[in-house]
Scaffold this motif. Structure first.
Motif, PDB file in Angstrom:
ATOM      1  N   ASP A 206       0.819  -1.206   0.000  1.00  0.00           N
ATOM      2  CA  ASP A 206       0.000   0.000   0.000  1.00  0.00           C
ATOM      3  C   ASP A 206       0.856   1.262   0.000  1.00  0.00           C
ATOM      4  O   ASP A 206       0.510   2.256  -0.641  1.00  0.00           O
ATOM      5  CB  ASP A 206      -0.953   0.000   1.188  1.00  0.00           C
ATOM      6  CG  ASP A 206      -0.225  -0.095   2.510  1.00  0.00           C
ATOM      7  OD1 ASP A 206       0.944  -0.535   2.515  1.00  0.00           O
ATOM      8  OD2 ASP A 206      -0.819   0.285   3.539  1.00  0.00           O
ATOM      9  N   GLN A 207       2.002   1.231   0.702  1.00  0.00           N
ATOM     10  CA  GLN A 207       2.901   2.384   0.670  1.00  0.00           C
ATOM     11  C   GLN A 207       3.527   2.555  -0.705  1.00  0.00           C
ATOM     12  O   GLN A 207       3.663   3.684  -1.204  1.00  0.00           O
ATOM     13  CB  GLN A 207       3.987   2.226   1.731  1.00  0.00           C
ATOM     14  CG  GLN A 207       3.490   2.297   3.157  1.00  0.00           C
ATOM     15  CD  GLN A 207       4.619   2.241   4.162  1.00  0.00           C
ATOM     16  OE1 GLN A 207       5.809   2.283   3.805  1.00  0.00           O
ATOM     17  NE2 GLN A 207       4.275   2.144   5.440  1.00  0.00           N
ATOM     18  N   ALA A 209       2.199   1.613  -3.570  1.00  0.00           N
ATOM     19  CA  ALA A 209       1.151   2.084  -4.478  1.00  0.00           C
ATOM     20  C   ALA A 209       0.870   3.564  -4.267  1.00  0.00           C
ATOM     21  O   ALA A 209       0.649   4.310  -5.231  1.00  0.00           O
ATOM     22  CB  ALA A 209      -0.119   1.266  -4.271  1.00  0.00           C
ATOM     23  N   ASN A 210       0.876   4.012  -3.019  1.00  0.00           N
ATOM     24  CA  ASN A 210       0.640   5.428  -2.745  1.00  0.00           C
ATOM     25  C   ASN A 210       1.766   6.297  -3.292  1.00  0.00           C
ATOM     26  O   ASN A 210       1.523   7.390  -3.836  1.00  0.00           O
ATOM     27  CB  ASN A 210       0.500   5.640  -1.244  1.00  0.00           C
ATOM     28  CG  ASN A 210       0.200   7.077  -0.880  1.00  0.00           C
ATOM     29  OD1 ASN A 210      -0.781   7.660  -1.341  1.00  0.00           O
ATOM     30  ND2 ASN A 210       1.043   7.662  -0.045  1.00  0.00           N
ATOM     31  N   ARG A 211       3.008   5.817  -3.181  1.00  0.00           N
ATOM     32  CA  ARG A 211       4.132   6.580  -3.719  1.00  0.00           C
ATOM     33  C   ARG A 211       4.038   6.686  -5.236  1.00  0.00           C
ATOM     34  O   ARG A 211       4.271   7.754  -5.808  1.00  0.00           O
ATOM     35  CB  ARG A 211       5.445   5.897  -3.307  1.00  0.00           C
ATOM     36  CG  ARG A 211       6.689   6.547  -3.878  1.00  0.00           C
ATOM     37  CD  ARG A 211       7.932   5.811  -3.431  1.00  0.00           C
ATOM     38  NE  ARG A 211       7.847   4.384  -3.700  1.00  0.00           N
ATOM     39  CZ  ARG A 211       8.077   3.845  -4.896  1.00  0.00           C
ATOM     40  NH1 ARG A 211       8.372   4.622  -5.936  1.00  0.00           N
ATOM     41  NH2 ARG A 211       8.003   2.539  -5.063  1.00  0.00           N
ATOM     42  N   LYS A 212       3.690   5.605  -5.927  1.00  0.00           N
ATOM     43  CA  LYS A 212       3.577   5.637  -7.378  1.00  0.00           C
ATOM     44  C   LYS A 212       2.405   6.520  -7.818  1.00  0.00           C
ATOM     45  O   LYS A 212       2.473   7.177  -8.856  1.00  0.00           O
ATOM     46  CB  LYS A 212       3.392   4.224  -7.910  1.00  0.00           C
ATOM     47  CG  LYS A 212       4.611   3.332  -7.697  1.00  0.00           C
ATOM     48  CD  LYS A 212       4.353   1.918  -8.194  1.00  0.00           C
ATOM     49  CE  LYS A 212       5.556   1.022  -7.979  1.00  0.00           C
ATOM     50  NZ  LYS A 212       5.311  -0.375  -8.433  1.00  0.00           N
ATOM     51  N   ARG A 213       1.356   6.528  -7.048  1.00  0.00           N
ATOM     52  CA  ARG A 213       0.191   7.331  -7.397  1.00  0.00           C
ATOM     53  C   ARG A 213       0.506   8.831  -7.338  1.00  0.00           C
ATOM     54  O   ARG A 213      -0.050   9.617  -8.105  1.00  0.00           O
ATOM     55  CB  ARG A 213      -0.970   6.999  -6.458  1.00  0.00           C
ATOM     56  CG  ARG A 213      -2.265   7.712  -6.801  1.00  0.00           C
ATOM     57  CD  ARG A 213      -3.450   7.151  -6.033  1.00  0.00           C
ATOM     58  NE  ARG A 213      -3.215   7.150  -4.586  1.00  0.00           N
ATOM     59  CZ  ARG A 213      -2.993   6.053  -3.879  1.00  0.00           C
ATOM     60  NH1 ARG A 213      -2.939   4.856  -4.481  1.00  0.00           N
ATOM     61  NH2 ARG A 213      -2.804   6.118  -2.581  1.00  0.00           N
ATOM     62  N   ARG A 214       1.413   9.210  -6.457  1.00  0.00           N
ATOM     63  CA  ARG A 214       1.784  10.621  -6.325  1.00  0.00           C
ATOM     64  C   ARG A 214       2.786  11.057  -7.387  1.00  0.00           C
ATOM     65  O   ARG A 214       3.068  12.253  -7.514  1.00  0.00           O
ATOM     66  CB  ARG A 214       2.358  10.865  -4.943  1.00  0.00           C
ATOM     67  CG  ARG A 214       1.373  10.609  -3.811  1.00  0.00           C
ATOM     68  CD  ARG A 214       1.984  10.915  -2.475  1.00  0.00           C
ATOM     69  NE  ARG A 214       2.373  12.331  -2.395  1.00  0.00           N
ATOM     70  CZ  ARG A 214       3.043  12.856  -1.372  1.00  0.00           C
ATOM     71  NH1 ARG A 214       3.416  12.070  -0.359  1.00  0.00           N
ATOM     72  NH2 ARG A 214       3.351  14.133  -1.348  1.00  0.00           N
ATOM     73  N   GLY A 215       3.316  10.109  -8.133  1.00  0.00           N
ATOM     74  CA  GLY A 215       4.240  10.455  -9.203  1.00  0.00           C
ATOM     75  C   GLY A 215       5.570  10.955  -8.678  1.00  0.00           C
ATOM     76  O   GLY A 215       6.156  10.390  -7.754  1.00  0.00           O
ATOM     77  N   GLY A 218       6.060  11.664  -4.976  1.00  0.00           N
ATOM     78  CA  GLY A 218       6.198  10.537  -4.052  1.00  0.00           C
ATOM     79  C   GLY A 218       7.622  10.211  -3.676  1.00  0.00           C
ATOM     80  O   GLY A 218       7.861   9.494  -2.700  1.00  0.00           O
TER      81      GLY A 218
END
Length: 274
Positions: A206-207, A209-215, A218
């Motif tokens: 989950d961490q 995925a959140n980093r990749k989502r922020r581009g 992240g």
């Protein structure tokens, strides 16, 4: 015996009573935690059971208990592996004083009000947080209630690390720390980096995925050495050694002070055997 004698209480006998030999006291405490026998059910050749919990508590209150057994560490050679908590089963006995809340009458100094007991999915339990070196030997213990998470106890485990050296003061900062995903947080990685400690901690999905989502905001993924992380099994093997003692695999002690003393005494035997 000569190496742990300075850690034992004073040999001065109380008025009107003969002093028990230190070896007999240590044998009785070791027998109790190896078998899980209640204090009052100790065999008669160990002497009166009433004289056994007090030395155990006295030894457990000393955080530097195992320092006399630790071999002097060569700078840059020792690796320590702080370990997330392990829930310990509690002996279910109706009316057990371990269930009571609030300070107990005659409790040892430093005893927490909750006796390190709390409600979790498994019921009333406690949790053992520890650090071990690369040879499956325990270095530090922290006892918390069962509902306590792994990450909150991490700073206290690190604060209790003390490895003697031939010269200078004991070493308190390891070269590398190996932990599981529960410790993957900025609050843990940042202090380790500030102290020059290499962190080998896998990142939860989950961490990531959140980093990749922020581009680009992240940031970069944290460094992770997969080959070094394979050696974290030494901590699991250290826990297995402790769990071989029935008195530690299931908590029978009423107070956290006595329970922590049992862990320290088990560490003495693990260190003295290697």
């Amino acid at each position: 015996m000569a190496r742990i004698e300075p850690l034992l209480p004073d040999r001065t006998p109380r008025p009107g009573r003969r002093w028990r030999d230190h070896r007999q006291v240590i044998d009785a405490i070791a027998f109790k935690y190896r078998t899980g026998t209640p204090w009052m059910d100790l065999p008669t050749h160990f002497g009166s059971w009433k004289d056994r919990p007090q030395p155990a508590a006295e030894m457990g209150r000393r955080r530097h208990l195992g320092e006399g057994l630790h071999r002097p560490a060569r700078p840059g050679r020792r690796r320590r592996r702080p370990r997330p908590g392990r829930r310990g089963r509690l002996h279910r006995r109706p009316g057990s004083p371990a269930r009571r809340r609030g300070p107990s009458k005659g409790a040892p100094a430093g005893e927490p009000d909750d006796h390190a007991l709390g409600r979790s999915r498994g019921g009333l339990t406690n949790r053992i947080h520890l650090a071990a070196d690369s040879r499956c030997r325990p270095l530090a213990f922290v006892l918390t209630p069962g509902q306590t998470g792994d990450a909150p106890a991490f700073p206290e485990v690190m604060a209790r690390l003390r490895v003697p050296r031939p010269v200078d003061r004991p070493r308190t900062t390891p070269d590398v720390v190996l932990t599981d995903k529960a410790h993957s947080s900025r609050a843990i990685r940042t202090p380790l980096r500030q102290h020059g400690i290499r962190a080998v901690i896998p990142q939860p999905s989950d961490q990531a995925a959140n980093r990749k989502r922020r581009g680009s905001r992240g940031g970069r993924p944290p460094a992770f050495d997969r080959e070094t992380y394979k050696r974290r099994n030494t901590v699991e093997r250290c826990i297995n050694k402790l769990k071989q003692r029935r008195g530690l695999a299931t908590r029978y002690d009423k107070t956290a002070t006595i329970c922590l003393a049992g862990l320290h005494i088990a560490a003495i035997f693990i260190w003295s055997a290697r």
